[in-house]
Design a protein around this motif. Structure first.
Motif, PDB file in Angstrom:
ATOM      1  N   GLN A   1      -9.781   1.009   9.938  1.00 24.69           N
ATOM      2  CA  GLN A   1      -9.239   0.760   8.590  1.00 24.69           C
ATOM      3  C   GLN A   1      -8.722  -0.669   8.514  1.00 24.69           C
ATOM      4  O   GLN A   1      -7.707  -0.989   9.117  1.00 24.69           O
ATOM      5  CB  GLN A   1      -8.111   1.741   8.281  1.00 24.69           C
ATOM      6  CG  GLN A   1      -8.537   3.198   8.318  1.00 24.69           C
ATOM      7  CD  GLN A   1      -7.384   4.132   8.016  1.00 24.69           C
ATOM      8  OE1 GLN A   1      -6.835   4.122   6.920  1.00 24.69           O
ATOM      9  NE2 GLN A   1      -7.009   4.949   8.979  1.00 24.69           N
TER      10      GLN A   1
ATOM     11  N   SER B   1       0.857  -1.183   0.000  1.00 23.85           N
ATOM     12  CA  SER B   1       0.000   0.000   0.000  1.00 23.85           C
ATOM     13  C   SER B   1       0.888   1.225   0.000  1.00 23.85           C
ATOM     14  O   SER B   1       2.115   1.120   0.055  1.00 23.85           O
ATOM     15  CB  SER B   1      -0.893   0.008   1.233  1.00 23.85           C
ATOM     16  OG  SER B   1      -0.136   0.330   2.379  1.00 23.85           O
TER      17      SER B   1
ATOM     18  N   SER C   1      -4.135  -3.584   9.121  1.00 22.89           N
ATOM     19  CA  SER C   1      -4.805  -2.332   9.474  1.00 22.89           C
ATOM     20  C   SER C   1      -3.781  -1.239   9.703  1.00 22.89           C
ATOM     21  O   SER C   1      -2.795  -1.448  10.405  1.00 22.89           O
ATOM     22  CB  SER C   1      -5.641  -2.531  10.749  1.00 22.89           C
ATOM     23  OG  SER C   1      -6.126  -1.291  11.216  1.00 22.89           O
TER      24      SER C   1
ATOM     25  N   SER D   1      -7.963  -4.012   5.849  1.00 23.36           N
ATOM     26  CA  SER D   1      -7.810  -4.552   4.502  1.00 23.36           C
ATOM     27  C   SER D   1      -7.708  -6.068   4.600  1.00 23.36           C
ATOM     28  O   SER D   1      -7.024  -6.586   5.477  1.00 23.36           O
ATOM     29  CB  SER D   1      -6.554  -4.000   3.830  1.00 23.36           C
ATOM     30  OG  SER D   1      -6.652  -2.614   3.654  1.00 23.36           O
ATOM     31  N   SER D   2      -8.428  -6.729   3.705  1.00 21.27           N
ATOM     32  CA  SER D   2      -8.458  -8.183   3.700  1.00 21.27           C
ATOM     33  C   SER D   2      -7.619  -8.703   2.543  1.00 21.27           C
ATOM     34  O   SER D   2      -7.720  -8.193   1.424  1.00 21.27           O
ATOM     35  CB  SER D   2      -9.889  -8.687   3.557  1.00 21.27           C
ATOM     36  OG  SER D   2      -9.907 -10.099   3.423  1.00 21.27           O
ATOM     37  N   GLU D   3      -6.802  -9.691   2.839  1.00 23.26           N
ATOM     38  CA  GLU D   3      -5.938 -10.246   1.803  1.00 23.26           C
ATOM     39  C   GLU D   3      -6.583 -11.407   1.056  1.00 23.26           C
ATOM     40  O   GLU D   3      -6.325 -11.604  -0.115  1.00 23.26           O
ATOM     41  CB  GLU D   3      -4.617 -10.728   2.434  1.00 23.26           C
ATOM     42  CG  GLU D   3      -3.637  -9.616   2.664  1.00 23.26           C
ATOM     43  CD  GLU D   3      -3.145  -9.013   1.354  1.00 23.26           C
ATOM     44  OE1 GLU D   3      -2.447  -9.692   0.601  1.00 23.26           O
ATOM     45  OE2 GLU D   3      -3.493  -7.842   1.082  1.00 23.26           O
TER      46      GLU D   3
ATOM     47  N   PHE E   1      -5.491 -10.244   7.408  1.00 22.41           N
ATOM     48  CA  PHE E   1      -5.926  -8.849   7.444  1.00 22.41           C
ATOM     49  C   PHE E   1      -4.768  -7.961   7.882  1.00 22.41           C
ATOM     50  O   PHE E   1      -3.877  -8.402   8.585  1.00 22.41           O
ATOM     51  CB  PHE E   1      -7.077  -8.649   8.454  1.00 22.41           C
ATOM     52  CG  PHE E   1      -8.288  -9.480   8.201  1.00 22.41           C
ATOM     53  CD1 PHE E   1      -8.451 -10.693   8.842  1.00 22.41           C
ATOM     54  CD2 PHE E   1      -9.278  -9.037   7.329  1.00 22.41           C
ATOM     55  CE1 PHE E   1      -9.578 -11.475   8.611  1.00 22.41           C
ATOM     56  CE2 PHE E   1     -10.401  -9.813   7.092  1.00 22.41           C
ATOM     57  CZ  PHE E   1     -10.550 -11.035   7.727  1.00 22.41           C
TER      58      PHE E   1
END
Lengths: 117, 110
Positions: free
Chosen positions: B55, A98, B50, B57-59, B48
């Motif tokens: 916030q 990211s 954060s 995010s899932s992988e 996951f």
């Protein structure tokens, strides 16, 4: 995409003899590489890391690893094995995932090190 | 000093039951946090991550979810566990360019 291959699933050495755990990696960019150790039912402990500084990296408990770009290898060594070294060892490569400075770690499948008394 | 805690250490749950695993860190603020799962005889898989409160995010798609209700708290949940959810769950946080792992939770689904 990055990947890590640990060439041996199980290594056995006698106490006091050298240890060699082999790792090859694939990465699109200059990678960061790590070795972690896991004792049974425990979390992972960082042994050492390579982040584009010296190619020979020294870690804890007498372990070291050498980054060889031409061979895409990052093998872990120790001159003299101790009974307490018996554990699972993971080679890991890191890549950014990211724009927030986040990295994704890709783990090898692990090498179980057994020390023979 | 900075430390990371996980609980419970071990958990045995029936299929179809809910799950809540907790991870907390001390000694830092606004850490990047991660959940990994280690299935028997395999390496770790990122579930996951954060970068801040709320916030996530899932992988990989799966039967699990994650939440971050506070800056230093990361929770892994499921509404209905499957047999395939069994494994060793590890929380990690990042310090500069290195991830450090908690002691883990051993989950067995029967």
């Amino acid at each position: 995409a990055q990947s890590v291959t640990q060439l041996d699933s199980h290594v056995s050495v006698s106490e006091g003899t050298p240890v060699l755990l082999r790792c090859n990696y694939s990465s699109s960019y200059s990678p960061s590489l790590f070795w972690y150790v896991q004792h049974p039912n425990k979390g992972l402990q960082l042994l050492l890391k390579y982040t584009s500084a010296a190619t020979l990296v020294k870690g804890i408990n007498g372990f070291e690893a050498e980054f060889k770009k031409s061979e895409t290898s990052f093998h872990l060594t120790k001159p003299s094995a101790h009974m307490s070294d018996a554990a699972e060892y993971f080679c890991v490569v890191s890549e950014a995932i990211s724009n927030f400075g986040n990295e994704k770690l890709t783990f090898g499948t692990g090498t179980r090190l057994t020390i023979i008394p | 000093s900075q430390t990371i805690h996980q609980w419970p250490a071990t958990l045995v749950q029936p299929v179809g039951s809910p799950l809540s695993l907790e991870c907390t860190v001390e000694g830092t603020s606004n850490p990047n946090l991660y959940w990994y799962r280690q299935a028997a005889g395999r390496g770790l898989q990122l579930l996951f991550y954060s970068v801040g409160i709320g916030q996530i995010s899932s992988e990989v798609p799966q039967n699990l979810s994650a939440s971050r209700p506070q800056d230093r708290q990361f929770i892994l949940s499921s509404k209905k566990l499957l047999l395939s959810d069994s494994g060793f769950y590890l929380c990690a946080w990042k310090v500069t360019d290195t991830q450090y792992f908690g002691p883990g939770t051993r989950l067995t689904v029967l």
